[in-house]
Write a protein that holds these residues in place. Structure first.
Motif, PDB file in Angstrom:
ATOM      1  N   SER A  50       1.808  -4.166  -1.988  1.00 42.50           N
ATOM      2  CA  SER A  50       1.603  -4.731  -0.666  1.00 42.50           C
ATOM      3  C   SER A  50       0.751  -3.761   0.131  1.00 42.50           C
ATOM      4  O   SER A  50       1.057  -2.574   0.237  1.00 42.50           O
ATOM      5  CB  SER A  50       2.950  -4.929   0.021  1.00 42.50           C
ATOM      6  N   GLN A  51      -0.318  -4.286   0.723  1.00 41.44           N
ATOM      7  CA  GLN A  51      -1.215  -3.453   1.514  1.00 41.44           C
ATOM      8  C   GLN A  51      -0.464  -2.838   2.697  1.00 41.44           C
ATOM      9  O   GLN A  51      -0.643  -1.665   3.013  1.00 41.44           O
ATOM     10  CB  GLN A  51      -2.393  -4.294   1.988  1.00 41.44           C
ATOM     11  N   MET A  52       0.400  -3.620   3.317  1.00 41.25           N
ATOM     12  CA  MET A  52       1.151  -3.128   4.462  1.00 41.25           C
ATOM     13  C   MET A  52       2.135  -2.037   4.035  1.00 41.25           C
ATOM     14  O   MET A  52       2.243  -0.992   4.688  1.00 41.25           O
ATOM     15  CB  MET A  52       1.904  -4.252   5.164  1.00 41.25           C
ATOM     16  N   ALA A  53       2.832  -2.247   2.934  1.00 40.87           N
ATOM     17  CA  ALA A  53       3.799  -1.258   2.454  1.00 40.87           C
ATOM     18  C   ALA A  53       3.100   0.043   2.084  1.00 40.87           C
ATOM     19  O   ALA A  53       3.604   1.138   2.389  1.00 40.87           O
ATOM     20  CB  ALA A  53       4.565  -1.801   1.263  1.00 40.87           C
ATOM     21  N   ASP A  54       1.941  -0.050   1.452  1.00 39.55           N
ATOM     22  CA  ASP A  54       1.181   1.152   1.102  1.00 39.55           C
ATOM     23  C   ASP A  54       0.763   1.902   2.359  1.00 39.55           C
ATOM     24  O   ASP A  54       0.862   3.127   2.427  1.00 39.55           O
ATOM     25  CB  ASP A  54      -0.061   0.795   0.276  1.00 39.55           C
ATOM     26  N   ALA A  55       0.285   1.176   3.362  1.00 40.73           N
ATOM     27  CA  ALA A  55      -0.141   1.810   4.610  1.00 40.73           C
ATOM     28  C   ALA A  55       1.031   2.487   5.304  1.00 40.73           C
ATOM     29  O   ALA A  55       0.910   3.612   5.798  1.00 40.73           O
ATOM     30  CB  ALA A  55      -0.796   0.781   5.529  1.00 40.73           C
ATOM     31  N   ILE A  56       2.178   1.831   5.317  1.00 37.95           N
ATOM     32  CA  ILE A  56       3.363   2.403   5.967  1.00 37.95           C
ATOM     33  C   ILE A  56       3.822   3.657   5.232  1.00 37.95           C
ATOM     34  O   ILE A  56       4.173   4.657   5.862  1.00 37.95           O
ATOM     35  CB  ILE A  56       4.494   1.353   6.057  1.00 37.95           C
ATOM     36  N   ALA A  57       3.784   3.636   3.903  1.00 37.42           N
ATOM     37  CA  ALA A  57       4.166   4.823   3.130  1.00 37.42           C
ATOM     38  C   ALA A  57       3.233   5.995   3.436  1.00 37.42           C
ATOM     39  O   ALA A  57       3.683   7.140   3.604  1.00 37.42           O
ATOM     40  CB  ALA A  57       4.142   4.500   1.637  1.00 37.42           C
TER      41      ALA A  57
END
Length: 138
Positions: A50-57
């Motif tokens: 997930s692009q969002m999950a990667d960014a949040i990590a």
């Protein structure tokens, strides 16, 4: 380590912290731009990445890095303050504080100290020699 390099380490670390803060802002923008595609086809309910999950990590990792850097910056500044206070000339102390702790330009320092810029450079050279002596004694 030379006096100027020693005194400049807080400025360099502060710039790195600001750069990481800018990176977090870009990652936040990326995370909020994530969109989903709507189709009539069935899909896997839990996609692998997930692009969002990667960014949040990445944001969480950068924030932890920034916190470590801020702790290091506080330690460096405390060390710099001790060294600057060991300089036995008030003008040299003030100039070193303004330049290496407040990151002011030579022109700003000259105005605040009511000196010509050329005289500020002379006081700075004198201050660096005094810091060199302090560092070599340690």
């Amino acid at each position: 380590m030379e006096a100027k390099e020693y005194l400049s380490q807080a400025f360099r670390l502060d710039n790195r912290i600001n750069s990481k803060i800018d990176q977090i802002a870009l990652l936040n923008d990326l995370a909020t731009k994530c969109t989903s595609r709507l189709t009539g086809m069935p899909h896997n309910p839990s996609p692998g990445n997930s692009q969002m999950a990667d960014a949040i990590a990445k944001i969480v990792d950068l924030e932890a890095e920034i916190n470590r850097d801020i702790d290091a910056l506080v330690d460096i500044k405390c060390d710099l303050v001790k060294t600057i206070k060991a300089v036995n000339d008030i003008d040299c102390q003030l100039l070193l504080e303004e330049r290496y702790l407040c990151y002011k330009s030579w022109e700003q320092i000259a105005v605040e100290m009511d000196f010509r810029v050329r005289h500020v450079y002379e006081v700075h050279n004198d201050a660096l020699k005094k810091v060199e002596k302090i560092l070599s004694a340690q």
